[in-house]
Write a protein that holds these residues in place. Structure first.
Motif, mmCIF file in Angstrom:
data_model
loop_
_atom_site.group_PDB
_atom_site.id
_atom_site.type_symbol
_atom_site.label_atom_id
_atom_site.label_comp_id
_atom_site.label_asym_id
_atom_site.label_seq_id
_atom_site.Cartn_x
_atom_site.Cartn_y
_atom_site.Cartn_z
ATOM 1 N N LEU A 24 0.867 -1.178 0.000
ATOM 2 C CA LEU A 24 0.000 0.000 0.000
ATOM 3 C C LEU A 24 0.904 1.228 0.000
ATOM 4 N N TYR A 25 0.740 2.090 -0.987
ATOM 5 C CA TYR A 25 1.619 3.255 -1.059
ATOM 6 C C TYR A 25 0.854 4.479 -1.549
ATOM 7 N N GLY A 26 1.392 5.653 -1.237
ATOM 8 C CA GLY A 26 0.759 6.888 -1.671
ATOM 9 C C GLY A 26 1.156 8.055 -0.784
ATOM 10 N N PRO A 27 0.640 9.254 -1.095
ATOM 11 C CA PRO A 27 1.075 10.468 -0.388
ATOM 12 C C PRO A 27 0.391 10.708 0.945
ATOM 13 N N GLU A 50 -3.822 -9.267 19.485
ATOM 14 C CA GLU A 50 -3.802 -9.719 20.881
ATOM 15 C C GLU A 50 -3.276 -11.145 20.983
ATOM 16 N N GLU A 51 -3.547 -11.938 19.959
ATOM 17 C CA GLU A 51 -3.084 -13.338 19.967
ATOM 18 C C GLU A 51 -1.688 -13.482 19.350
ATOM 19 N N MET A 52 -1.011 -12.367 19.208
ATOM 20 C CA MET A 52 0.378 -12.335 18.739
ATOM 21 C C MET A 52 0.543 -12.959 17.355
ATOM 22 N N ARG A 53 -0.464 -12.753 16.491
ATOM 23 C CA ARG A 53 -0.374 -13.245 15.114
ATOM 24 C C ARG A 53 -0.023 -12.116 14.144
ATOM 25 N N LEU A 54 0.409 -10.994 14.710
ATOM 26 C CA LEU A 54 0.863 -9.853 13.908
ATOM 27 C C LEU A 54 2.273 -9.466 14.347
ATOM 28 N N THR A 55 3.191 -9.440 13.403
ATOM 29 C CA THR A 55 4.564 -9.008 13.681
ATOM 30 C C THR A 55 4.800 -7.678 12.971
ATOM 31 N N ARG A 56 5.176 -6.663 13.735
ATOM 32 C CA ARG A 56 5.435 -5.331 13.172
ATOM 33 C C ARG A 56 6.939 -5.140 12.978
ATOM 34 N N ILE A 57 7.301 -4.649 11.811
ATOM 35 C CA ILE A 57 8.714 -4.403 11.506
ATOM 36 C C ILE A 57 8.836 -3.019 10.882
ATOM 37 N N ALA A 58 9.617 -2.164 11.491
ATOM 38 C CA ALA A 58 9.853 -0.835 10.916
ATOM 39 C C ALA A 58 10.815 -0.958 9.741
ATOM 40 N N PHE A 86 4.038 -7.306 9.085
ATOM 41 C CA PHE A 86 3.759 -5.951 8.615
ATOM 42 C C PHE A 86 5.037 -5.110 8.619
ATOM 43 N N VAL A 87 5.408 -4.606 7.432
ATOM 44 C CA VAL A 87 6.579 -3.733 7.295
ATOM 45 C C VAL A 87 6.082 -2.308 7.080
ATOM 46 N N GLU A 88 6.440 -1.433 7.978
ATOM 47 C CA GLU A 88 5.934 -0.056 7.948
ATOM 48 C C GLU A 88 7.002 0.909 7.438
ATOM 49 N N ASP A 89 6.547 1.888 6.632
ATOM 50 C CA ASP A 89 7.437 2.934 6.099
ATOM 51 C C ASP A 89 8.609 2.326 5.321
ATOM 52 N N ALA A 90 8.290 1.432 4.424
ATOM 53 C CA ALA A 90 9.334 0.805 3.614
ATOM 54 C C ALA A 90 9.820 1.754 2.520
ATOM 55 N N THR A 91 11.055 1.554 2.083
ATOM 56 C CA THR A 91 11.630 2.311 0.980
ATOM 57 C C THR A 91 12.304 1.334 0.015
ATOM 58 N N ASP A 92 12.841 1.855 -1.075
ATOM 59 C CA ASP A 92 13.525 0.999 -2.039
ATOM 60 C C ASP A 92 14.754 0.311 -1.443
ATOM 61 N N THR A 115 3.734 -1.033 3.812
ATOM 62 C CA THR A 115 3.251 0.320 3.532
ATOM 63 C C THR A 115 4.441 1.215 3.202
ATOM 64 N N ALA A 116 4.188 2.156 2.317
ATOM 65 C CA ALA A 116 5.245 3.075 1.886
ATOM 66 C C ALA A 116 4.619 4.424 1.547
ATOM 67 N N GLY A 117 5.467 5.428 1.420
ATOM 68 C CA GLY A 117 5.008 6.738 0.993
ATOM 69 C C GLY A 117 4.816 6.771 -0.518
ATOM 70 N N GLN A 118 4.886 7.968 -1.063
ATOM 71 C CA GLN A 118 4.741 8.108 -2.511
ATOM 72 C C GLN A 118 5.899 7.418 -3.228
ATOM 73 N N LEU A 119 5.595 6.571 -4.183
ATOM 74 C CA LEU A 119 6.618 5.829 -4.927
ATOM 75 C C LEU A 119 6.511 6.175 -6.413
ATOM 76 N N LYS A 120 7.642 6.439 -7.033
ATOM 77 C CA LYS A 120 7.660 6.708 -8.469
ATOM 78 C C LYS A 120 7.415 5.413 -9.242
ATOM 79 N N ALA A 121 7.092 5.558 -10.519
ATOM 80 C CA ALA A 121 6.873 4.372 -11.362
ATOM 81 C C ALA A 121 8.144 3.543 -11.501
ATOM 82 N N THR A 122 9.287 4.187 -11.298
ATOM 83 C CA THR A 122 10.570 3.483 -11.413
ATOM 84 C C THR A 122 11.014 2.835 -10.103
ATOM 85 N N SER A 123 10.230 2.991 -9.052
ATOM 86 C CA SER A 123 10.590 2.448 -7.733
ATOM 87 C C SER A 123 10.776 0.934 -7.794
#
Length: 341
Positions: A24-27, A50-58, A86-92, A115-123
């Motif tokens: 999921l990406y966008g501005p 709550e059942e620890m079936r979600l792992t968050r990774i920055a 779940f990987v948050e604020d990912a970049t190239d 999830t990521a911010g705005q990504l160019k078509a060349t990303s």
């Protein structure tokens, strides 16, 4: 693969558990966060975290330790059920790491949500998900929600029986509120109508809409626009006691009368003019302002705007006149003008 807007709505409503993951990406960070919550809840349910079936990774952590994501999708949780990494604020910079995890993904592994911010078509990250046969790439734009998105959000909030006028007001709210406030408003509306089988009305929407900074001034604007000059004095005392600045009061009044003038001068009539107003005017206020515009007429409203322009210049000049008294005198003149036929 890249999902178009219509296909994306279907995916958000029911995420595909047989796919490796989604980007999921966008501005707009708020819109992305809301969609990400929707996807994760659709995959693992409300109790998943709550059942620890979600792992968050920055994203920053993944750059430092490239094994985090692969370990997260392969590890077995204490509680049974589907899992999400779940990987948050990912970049190239993490695209190669995410690529390794995607192509090593097998059925039964944790789904990858990125999830990521705005990504160019060349990303590189965007190209990875666009081209992967078992992953989705969805662009989240800052555009107002479509009618289909609004209906989906209403359905999720439990709001079903809606009058046509109320739906018009809800669509107007969707254009002026940020996504988080809009969703909270619909949830509040659902609670407001619990046990009430009657259709949602414009008044219900108005009662649940967030209060604006102009709410304190609305009574005064209506008194003036409807020619009730005898009620103006006590309201001005109340506004002065609340510390409202005369210049701010002038701005609010000018904006109100400009809206009335635009409506009164609309070729299709005042009702069409109010409907075309931006930002949108909704609820009982819409009907009230339509009546005001019709009663004033275009030419009398031009006179009113002239009075307000002169008053604004006086308030902003070096004049030593008491500013609140100058503003009150102008409002009285407007209220008296409204009484003339």
């Amino acid at each position: 693969m890249k999902l178009a807007a219509r296909d994306a709505l279907s995916y958000f409503a029911k995420p595909d558990p047989g796919k490796a993951g989604v980007l999921l990406y966008g501005p707009d960070a708020m819109r992305i966060a809301l969609r990400r919550q929707e996807v994760i809840e659709g995959l693992i349910g409300k109790q998943g975290e709550e059942e620890m079936r979600l792992t968050r990774i920055a994203g920053g952590e993944l750059r430092k330790d490239k094994t985090l994501l692969l370990d997260a999708i392969k590890e077995q949780g204490f509680f049974p059920g589907p899992r999400v990494a779940f990987v948050e604020d990912a970049t190239d910079q993490v695209s190669d790491t995410v690529k390794d995890a995607l192509f090593d993904w097998r059925e039964g592994d944790a789904q990858i949500v990125v999830t990521a911010g705005q990504l160019k078509a060349t990303s590189k990250l965007r190209k990875l998900f666009d081209g992967h046969p078992s992953a989705y790439a969805i662009a989240i734009y800052a555009d107002p929600p479509s009618r289909a998105e609004i209906e989906a959000t209403l359905g999720k909030a439990g709001v079903g029986n809606i009058s046509r006028e109320a739906m018009t007001d809800i669509e107007a709210l969707a254009r002026i509120l940020d996504p988080g406030d809009f969703r909270q408003t619909l949830e509040k509306l659902a609670l407001y109508k619990i046990g009430d089988p009657s259709p949602v009305t414009s008044e219900d929407v108005q009662n649940c809409a967030p209060a604006t900074t102009e709410a304190e001034v609305d009574d005064m604007l209506n008194v003036v626009a409807e020619g009730r000059a005898n009620e103006l004095g006590p309201l001005m005392v109340k506004l002065a006691g609340q510390g409202i600045d005369p210049v701010a009061l002038s701005i609010f009044t000018m904006r109100h009368f400009r809206s009335l003038h635009a409506a009164a001068s609309h070729p299709n009539g005042a009702s069409a003019g109010i409907a075309a107003a931006r930002p949108p005017i909704f609820g009982p206020r819409r009907d009230r302002m339509t009546r005001q515009a019709s009663n004033w007429g275009m030419y009398k409203l031009e006179t009113a705007l002239g009075i307000l322009t002169d008053t604004d210049l006086t308030l902003r000049s070096a004049s030593r006149a008491p500013t609140m008294a100058v503003m009150e005198r102008a409002l009285i003149r407007l209220a008296m003008l409204a009484q003339r036929r």
